[in-house]
Write an enzyme that holds these catalytic residues in place. Structure first.
Site, PDB file in Angstrom:
ATOM      1  N   GLU A  85      69.117   0.421  21.853  1.00  0.00           N
ATOM      2  CA  GLU A  85      68.151  -0.169  20.928  1.00  0.00           C
ATOM      3  C   GLU A  85      67.302   0.942  20.316  1.00  0.00           C
ATOM      4  O   GLU A  85      66.830   1.839  21.026  1.00  0.00           O
ATOM      5  CB  GLU A  85      67.278  -1.141  21.712  1.00  0.00           C
ATOM      6  CG  GLU A  85      66.091  -1.690  20.968  1.00  0.00           C
ATOM      7  CD  GLU A  85      65.178  -2.505  21.870  1.00  0.00           C
ATOM      8  OE1 GLU A  85      64.175  -3.047  21.361  1.00  0.00           O
ATOM      9  OE2 GLU A  85      65.468  -2.605  23.087  1.00  0.00           O
ATOM     10  N   LEU A 135      63.946   2.364  18.874  1.00  0.00           N
ATOM     11  CA  LEU A 135      62.514   2.090  18.980  1.00  0.00           C
ATOM     12  C   LEU A 135      61.798   2.840  17.869  1.00  0.00           C
ATOM     13  O   LEU A 135      61.655   4.070  17.938  1.00  0.00           O
ATOM     14  CB  LEU A 135      61.981   2.530  20.347  1.00  0.00           C
ATOM     15  CG  LEU A 135      62.622   1.877  21.574  1.00  0.00           C
ATOM     16  CD1 LEU A 135      61.996   2.432  22.845  1.00  0.00           C
ATOM     17  CD2 LEU A 135      62.479   0.357  21.522  1.00  0.00           C
ATOM     18  N   ASP A 153      62.065  11.275  36.655  1.00  0.00           N
ATOM     19  CA  ASP A 153      61.784  12.399  35.750  1.00  0.00           C
ATOM     20  C   ASP A 153      60.622  12.001  34.846  1.00  0.00           C
ATOM     21  O   ASP A 153      60.696  12.074  33.620  1.00  0.00           O
ATOM     22  CB  ASP A 153      63.035  12.734  34.932  1.00  0.00           C
ATOM     23  CG  ASP A 153      62.944  14.080  34.217  1.00  0.00           C
ATOM     24  OD1 ASP A 153      62.008  14.849  34.506  1.00  0.00           O
ATOM     25  OD2 ASP A 153      63.808  14.350  33.364  1.00  0.00           O
TER      26      ASP A 153
END
Length: 325
Positions: free
Chosen positions: A112, A114, A233
């Site tokens: 997707e 963004l 992370d």
């Protein structure tokens, strides 16, 4: 909650992936920032309805397709807790032809897209709260199953640290084999391999100090009450403002461990605002002595940077080992 992750997710060819998404020809492919490891593109693609859809694509060589397979599992693991959002995974695959933005054989991940979005006024307070809830959530369905731990119910009663598969921290393999204690996991699956891979940077005397440091971990690190799912992370570059104006997680190196390791990583490269930590503390109290352990947890990431990017990180590593040996 029980999720059966398919660890052999079938890769697709690029055109097949688009077709199954109801998409057709790529109208434009614009290179965007996507980290140091992968190529990244903003794709505008014609849909079957005639509209133009925008999706995000990461790409790498065919031999590095496992980067994307494991990233998909990490993103789905985070999403499975239903607390923090991630970009929707659309497809991943290996393309043998040249009908793709790289114009040659590659591996890829479609996500997707963004768009740039302003942060909500309470962005950091909400993210602190949500991350604390995320770390408190049951992650037993994401732990590796052994003969001794065969059901989710049994796993939830057993302290096991690891993940359903090995993955990567950046471009470095990350070992997630199950361990019965956090200290054992952090020593054997995190620090020890990194020290071994960085051996050329250390003198014989320093290697002895490194071993002495590893032997002391049991007196330096506490065991958590239960494993937490970690992003793995969690620096500022892997926290992205989603379409709702709040923090979404990207680029995970997911595993189940001690939540302190995630929180320590937020302090490594500049840190997050104070209100983030205050909000986190309200939901999930941070021990007063946590600051003493920051460098130990972040040694893992500094060692990884030493192995990936070279000797510029060596002195920080030496200073931390000296401080705790």
């Amino acid at each position: 909650m029980n999720h059966n992750f398919d660890l052999q997710l079938p890769p697709k060819a690029f055109s097949q992936a688009l077709q199954e998404l109801g998409l057709g020809k790529v109208i434009s492919a614009r290179s965007v920032l996507g980290g140091d490891i992968n190529h990244a593109y903003k794709l505008e693609v014609a849909s079957s309805s005639g509209a133009v859809e925008t999706i995000f694509m990461k790409a790498n060589s065919r031999k590095n397709a496992d980067f994307f397979r494991t990233e998909v599992v990490g993103l789905e693991a985070i999403a499975s807790l239903g607390i923090l959002k991630t970009p929707q995974v659309l497809a991943w695959g290996i393309d043998e032809g040249n009908d793709n933005p790289l114009r040659g054989p590659c591996s890829f991940l479609l996500l997707e897209f963004l768009p740039p979005t302003p942060k909500a006024s309470n962005y950091w307070e909400v993210f602190g709260q949500k991350l604390a809830e995320f770390h408190r959530a049951d992650c037993s369905h994401l732990l590796p199953q052994t003969e001794a731990i065969s059901t989710t119910e049994e796993a939830s009663k057993t302290k096991t640290f690891g993940f359903v598969l090995d993955n990567y921290i950046g471009a470095t393999p990350q070992i997630n084999q199950p361990k019965a204690s956090w200290v054992e996991f952090f020593r054997d699956c995190r620090l020890a391999p990194q020290f071994q891979w960085a051996a050329e940077h250390f003198s014989v005397k320093q290697r002895d100090l490194n071993e002495r440091f590893l032997a002391r971990l049991e007196e330096l690190l506490p065991e958590p009450e239960a494993p937490s799912l970690l992003h793995g992370d969690l620096w500022g570059g892997n926290l992205y403002t989603g379409s709702d104006g709040y923090g979404w997680l990207i680029d995970p190196a997911a595993y189940c461990g001690h939540w302190e390791a995630d929180l320590a990583m937020t302090r490594l490269f500049g840190g997050f605002p104070r209100k983030f930590y205050e909000s986190y503390h309200q939901v999930h109290p941070i021990p007063k002595d946590f600051s003493r352990r920051l460098d130990i947890y972040n040694l893992y990431h500094l060692l990884n940077h030493l192995n990936l990017f070279g000797a510029g990180y060596l002195q920080q590593v030496l200073d931390i080992v000296a401080a705790f040996s």
